[in-house]
Design a protein around this motif. Structure first.
Motif, PDB file in Angstrom:
ATOM      1  N   THR A 181       0.706  -1.509 -14.905  1.00  0.00           N
ATOM      2  CA  THR A 181      -0.653  -1.062 -14.593  1.00  0.00           C
ATOM      3  C   THR A 181      -1.568  -2.230 -14.234  1.00  0.00           C
ATOM      4  O   THR A 181      -2.392  -2.130 -13.321  1.00  0.00           O
ATOM      5  CB  THR A 181      -1.229  -0.282 -15.792  1.00  0.00           C
ATOM      6  OG1 THR A 181      -0.412   0.871 -16.025  1.00  0.00           O
ATOM      7  CG2 THR A 181      -2.647   0.175 -15.516  1.00  0.00           C
ATOM      8  N   LYS A 182      -1.403  -3.354 -14.905  1.00  0.00           N
ATOM      9  CA  LYS A 182      -2.273  -4.502 -14.648  1.00  0.00           C
ATOM     10  C   LYS A 182      -2.061  -5.099 -13.260  1.00  0.00           C
ATOM     11  O   LYS A 182      -2.883  -5.887 -12.793  1.00  0.00           O
ATOM     12  CB  LYS A 182      -2.042  -5.577 -15.712  1.00  0.00           C
ATOM     13  CG  LYS A 182      -0.657  -6.212 -15.673  1.00  0.00           C
ATOM     14  CD  LYS A 182      -0.486  -7.231 -16.788  1.00  0.00           C
ATOM     15  CE  LYS A 182       0.894  -7.881 -16.763  1.00  0.00           C
ATOM     16  NZ  LYS A 182       1.061  -8.860 -17.857  1.00  0.00           N
ATOM     17  N   ASN A 183      -0.966  -4.715 -12.578  1.00  0.00           N
ATOM     18  CA  ASN A 183      -0.682  -5.234 -11.237  1.00  0.00           C
ATOM     19  C   ASN A 183      -1.225  -4.343 -10.123  1.00  0.00           C
ATOM     20  O   ASN A 183      -0.975  -4.585  -8.954  1.00  0.00           O
ATOM     21  CB  ASN A 183       0.822  -5.400 -11.032  1.00  0.00           C
ATOM     22  CG  ASN A 183       1.486  -6.249 -12.093  1.00  0.00           C
ATOM     23  OD1 ASN A 183       2.494  -5.858 -12.662  1.00  0.00           O
ATOM     24  ND2 ASN A 183       0.919  -7.407 -12.381  1.00  0.00           N
ATOM     25  N   ILE A 184      -1.965  -3.299 -10.476  1.00  0.00           N
ATOM     26  CA  ILE A 184      -2.609  -2.446  -9.477  1.00  0.00           C
ATOM     27  C   ILE A 184      -3.927  -3.086  -9.062  1.00  0.00           C
ATOM     28  O   ILE A 184      -4.798  -3.348  -9.901  1.00  0.00           O
ATOM     29  CB  ILE A 184      -2.849  -1.031 -10.038  1.00  0.00           C
ATOM     30  CG1 ILE A 184      -1.504  -0.346 -10.290  1.00  0.00           C
ATOM     31  CG2 ILE A 184      -3.695  -0.205  -9.079  1.00  0.00           C
ATOM     32  CD1 ILE A 184      -1.618   1.035 -10.927  1.00  0.00           C
ATOM     33  N   LEU A 185      -4.061  -3.339  -7.763  1.00  0.00           N
ATOM     34  CA  LEU A 185      -5.280  -3.979  -7.256  1.00  0.00           C
ATOM     35  C   LEU A 185      -6.380  -2.962  -6.987  1.00  0.00           C
ATOM     36  O   LEU A 185      -7.534  -3.174  -7.329  1.00  0.00           O
ATOM     37  CB  LEU A 185      -4.950  -4.759  -5.976  1.00  0.00           C
ATOM     38  CG  LEU A 185      -3.848  -5.810  -6.097  1.00  0.00           C
ATOM     39  CD1 LEU A 185      -3.593  -6.478  -4.748  1.00  0.00           C
ATOM     40  CD2 LEU A 185      -4.221  -6.860  -7.141  1.00  0.00           C
ATOM     41  N   TYR A 186      -6.023  -1.847  -6.333  1.00  0.00           N
ATOM     42  CA  TYR A 186      -6.981  -0.780  -6.043  1.00  0.00           C
ATOM     43  C   TYR A 186      -6.275   0.567  -6.109  1.00  0.00           C
ATOM     44  O   TYR A 186      -5.084   0.675  -5.786  1.00  0.00           O
ATOM     45  CB  TYR A 186      -7.576  -0.908  -4.627  1.00  0.00           C
ATOM     46  CG  TYR A 186      -8.389  -2.147  -4.389  1.00  0.00           C
ATOM     47  CD1 TYR A 186      -9.740  -2.204  -4.703  1.00  0.00           C
ATOM     48  CD2 TYR A 186      -7.800  -3.280  -3.810  1.00  0.00           C
ATOM     49  CE1 TYR A 186     -10.488  -3.346  -4.463  1.00  0.00           C
ATOM     50  CE2 TYR A 186      -8.534  -4.427  -3.571  1.00  0.00           C
ATOM     51  CZ  TYR A 186      -9.876  -4.456  -3.901  1.00  0.00           C
ATOM     52  OH  TYR A 186     -10.612  -5.587  -3.660  1.00  0.00           O
TER      53      TYR A 186
ATOM     54  N   VAL B 266      -2.388   3.750  -3.441  1.00  0.00           N
ATOM     55  CA  VAL B 266      -2.514   2.694  -4.443  1.00  0.00           C
ATOM     56  C   VAL B 266      -2.086   1.382  -3.808  1.00  0.00           C
ATOM     57  O   VAL B 266      -1.142   1.344  -3.012  1.00  0.00           O
ATOM     58  CB  VAL B 266      -1.616   2.988  -5.672  1.00  0.00           C
ATOM     59  CG1 VAL B 266      -1.864   1.963  -6.773  1.00  0.00           C
ATOM     60  CG2 VAL B 266      -1.866   4.394  -6.192  1.00  0.00           C
ATOM     61  N   ILE B 267      -2.775   0.312  -4.162  1.00  0.00           N
ATOM     62  CA  ILE B 267      -2.434  -1.010  -3.631  1.00  0.00           C
ATOM     63  C   ILE B 267      -1.896  -1.857  -4.776  1.00  0.00           C
ATOM     64  O   ILE B 267      -2.594  -2.147  -5.751  1.00  0.00           O
ATOM     65  CB  ILE B 267      -3.658  -1.666  -2.970  1.00  0.00           C
ATOM     66  CG1 ILE B 267      -4.181  -0.746  -1.866  1.00  0.00           C
ATOM     67  CG2 ILE B 267      -3.286  -3.038  -2.402  1.00  0.00           C
ATOM     68  CD1 ILE B 267      -5.475  -1.199  -1.241  1.00  0.00           C
ATOM     69  N   PHE B 268      -0.602  -2.211  -4.651  1.00  0.00           N
ATOM     70  CA  PHE B 268       0.099  -2.939  -5.698  1.00  0.00           C
ATOM     71  C   PHE B 268       0.261  -4.412  -5.323  1.00  0.00           C
ATOM     72  O   PHE B 268       0.539  -4.738  -4.165  1.00  0.00           O
ATOM     73  CB  PHE B 268       1.507  -2.359  -5.901  1.00  0.00           C
ATOM     74  CG  PHE B 268       1.543  -0.934  -6.356  1.00  0.00           C
ATOM     75  CD1 PHE B 268       1.282  -0.608  -7.676  1.00  0.00           C
ATOM     76  CD2 PHE B 268       1.859   0.079  -5.476  1.00  0.00           C
ATOM     77  CE1 PHE B 268       1.340   0.703  -8.115  1.00  0.00           C
ATOM     78  CE2 PHE B 268       1.922   1.402  -5.894  1.00  0.00           C
ATOM     79  CZ  PHE B 268       1.658   1.717  -7.226  1.00  0.00           C
ATOM     80  N   LYS B 269       0.161  -5.259  -6.301  1.00  0.00           N
ATOM     81  CA  LYS B 269       0.515  -6.661  -6.115  1.00  0.00           C
ATOM     82  C   LYS B 269       1.984  -6.749  -5.726  1.00  0.00           C
ATOM     83  O   LYS B 269       2.801  -5.928  -6.160  1.00  0.00           O
ATOM     84  CB  LYS B 269       0.271  -7.428  -7.410  1.00  0.00           C
ATOM     85  CG  LYS B 269       0.412  -8.934  -7.303  1.00  0.00           C
ATOM     86  CD  LYS B 269       0.003  -9.602  -8.606  1.00  0.00           C
ATOM     87  CE  LYS B 269       0.146 -11.105  -8.514  1.00  0.00           C
ATOM     88  NZ  LYS B 269      -0.241 -11.774  -9.784  1.00  0.00           N
TER      89      LYS B 269
ATOM     90  N   ASN C 169       9.927  -3.322  -5.790  1.00  0.00           N
ATOM     91  CA  ASN C 169       8.712  -3.958  -6.283  1.00  0.00           C
ATOM     92  C   ASN C 169       7.919  -2.976  -7.150  1.00  0.00           C
ATOM     93  O   ASN C 169       7.436  -3.317  -8.236  1.00  0.00           O
ATOM     94  CB  ASN C 169       7.854  -4.429  -5.110  1.00  0.00           C
ATOM     95  CG  ASN C 169       6.605  -5.167  -5.555  1.00  0.00           C
ATOM     96  OD1 ASN C 169       6.673  -6.276  -6.061  1.00  0.00           O
ATOM     97  ND2 ASN C 169       5.440  -4.542  -5.373  1.00  0.00           N
ATOM     98  N   ILE C 170       7.812  -1.720  -6.676  1.00  0.00           N
ATOM     99  CA  ILE C 170       7.045  -0.708  -7.407  1.00  0.00           C
ATOM    100  C   ILE C 170       7.856  -0.126  -8.557  1.00  0.00           C
ATOM    101  O   ILE C 170       7.377  -0.041  -9.691  1.00  0.00           O
ATOM    102  CB  ILE C 170       6.580   0.401  -6.444  1.00  0.00           C
ATOM    103  CG1 ILE C 170       5.616  -0.185  -5.400  1.00  0.00           C
ATOM    104  CG2 ILE C 170       5.918   1.542  -7.211  1.00  0.00           C
ATOM    105  CD1 ILE C 170       5.313   0.762  -4.249  1.00  0.00           C
TER     106      ILE C 170
ATOM    107  N   VAL D 244       0.863  -1.184   0.000  1.00  0.00           N
ATOM    108  CA  VAL D 244       0.000   0.000   0.000  1.00  0.00           C
ATOM    109  C   VAL D 244       0.900   1.235   0.000  1.00  0.00           C
ATOM    110  O   VAL D 244       1.632   1.477   0.955  1.00  0.00           O
ATOM    111  CB  VAL D 244      -0.935   0.011   1.227  1.00  0.00           C
ATOM    112  CG1 VAL D 244      -1.892   1.198   1.153  1.00  0.00           C
ATOM    113  CG2 VAL D 244      -1.702  -1.308   1.336  1.00  0.00           C
ATOM    114  N   CYS D 245       0.833   2.002  -1.080  1.00  0.00           N
ATOM    115  CA  CYS D 245       1.757   3.126  -1.282  1.00  0.00           C
ATOM    116  C   CYS D 245       0.959   4.398  -1.558  1.00  0.00           C
ATOM    117  O   CYS D 245      -0.103   4.336  -2.182  1.00  0.00           O
ATOM    118  CB  CYS D 245       2.652   2.809  -2.484  1.00  0.00           C
ATOM    119  SG  CYS D 245       3.802   4.135  -2.955  1.00  0.00           S
TER     120      CYS D 245
END
Length: 384
Positions: free
Chosen positions: A371-376, A352-355, A364-365, A49-50
């Motif tokens: 973009t497809k790895n963004i959960l919320y 933003v919540i990243f896988k 990781n970020i 969560v960033c």
């Protein structure tokens, strides 16, 4: 009300990793703690969560001419009033501009950006167009306006002052293109009027080597020296510093924005980012003209991570790089235009919540996320 659970939070201005839950109510973070569970539960087990991204410098209006003019010089592409982009802007309809800007804003939102600082061409009408385009999009534009009255060797200073005051009634600040287009008298009016109203004054400096040479030949000062001595709040690019330029900036109150991909696309050099960081600067990161680059901060982060490592033959700190796209804006406060973006109780929910792919949340970020790895994307307006 909802609670984000089981994520690794990059907390506070220093992005310190913490395994905690976040409770959000009415757009604000009301509690952070280990065992909190209130309202709707959003389980993001193992994710990062960033704080959401701020694009520190963009020209969104030229979204209408993506990739046109590739290979031309900096002046041919973007120098007002006859650059490729300025001719295109002059010939585009309002509807065309709005549609193109909307597309770019959605591109930013979907890749984790919730704020951007735009150099807005078109005077009052240009500012109004961007405000209209952004009305129904969960993103906050920080709009820095400009006016054609600024340009020329002998501008009417009364007209300049009137234009600046009118712009500041609806814009967040003023941003002329560069010292190659304005006089020092115009610069003084812009800076003074912005300071009176606690708004942002910003200008491009030392984007190309030729800009610096011309400034030294004509004025005996570099563009960076002129930017600092004029007291602009924000200096953009600084790609080609001379002598003590960077030391001068580090000792001033100016904040800095760098745009490595745009510099590479225009073949004007590599910004001295590692040196800036060693001097204690806290730069922002921007994607610059949409005609040159996608406004995707994930791409900017990865490019910058790897470019700086190969250019300096030493690794850039991925934490400091990620701060350039997130919490460094809090170091400068940007004249109170942007609220605190870091994850702390009492702040707006902008994250933003990243896988998660690795144990290093910063790499990781910066290195792996697409973009497809963004959960919320959590914005004070909505959840995307």
């Amino acid at each position: 009300m909802f609670t984000i659970t089981n994520g690794i939070i990059l907390k506070g201005q220093n992005l310190i990793p913490s395994k905690e839950n976040i409770v959000v109510d009415d757009g604000k973070i009301i509690n952070i703690g280990k065992d909190l569970k209130e309202g709707k539960i959003i389980d993001v087990e193992g994710a990062v969560v960033c704080p959401s991204f701020i694009n520190g410098h963009i020209h969104i209006g030229d979204s209408i001419i993506k990739d046109e003019g590739y290979g031309l010089s900096l002046s041919e592409m973007v120098k007002p009033p006859n650059g490729v982009k300025h001719k295109a802007l002059a010939n585009a309809s309002d509807d065309e501009l709005i549609d193109a800007m909307k597309q770019s804003m959605w591109d930013m939102v979907r890749s984790g950006t919730t704020h951007f600082i735009d150099y807005r061409e078109g005077g009052l009408d240009g500012v109004k167009l961007l405000k209209k385009a952004s009305e129904d999009i969960p993103i906050k534009p920080v709009i820095l306006g400009r006016d054609n009255s600024f340009y020329g060797d002998d501008p009417d200073l009364n007209k300049v002052k009137t234009a600046v005051r009118k712009l500041l009634k609806i814009a967040d600040g003023i941003a002329p293109s560069g010292f190659g287009e304005i006089t020092e008298d115009v610069a003084k009016i812009i800076v003074d009027e912005c300071k009176k109203q606690n708004k942002i004054s910003s200008i491009h400096v030392a984007e190309s080597e030729s800009n610096q040479i011309e400034s030294l030949e004509e004025f005996g000062k570099t563009e960076i020296e002129k930017g600092v001595s004029s007291n602009f709040d924000q200096l953009v690019h600084l790609t080609n510093p001379k002598g003590n330029d960077l030391k001068m900036v580090s000792s001033s109150n100016a904040n800095v924005v760098v745009c490595p991909r745009a510099n590479a696309t225009l073949n004007v050099g590599v910004c001295r980012l590692n040196e800036m960081l060693e001097m204690g600067m806290a730069p922002l990161l921007g994607t610059d003209n949409v005609m040159l680059n996608s406004p995707n901060m994930l791409r900017e982060l990865e490019f910058t991570l790897k470019l700086m490592s190969v250019y300096y033959k030493s690794y850039i700190d991925p934490l400091k790089l990620l701060q350039m796209a997130t919490t460094n804006v809090c170091s400068h406060d940007v004249n109170n235009v942007i609220q605190k973006t870091h994850i702390n109780e009492g702040n707006f929910a902008e994250f933003v919540i990243f896988k998660s792919f690795s144990k290093n949340p910063y790499l990781n970020i910066c290195n792996r996320i697409e973009t497809k790895n963004i959960l919320y994307i959590i914005n004070k307006k909505c959840i995307v």
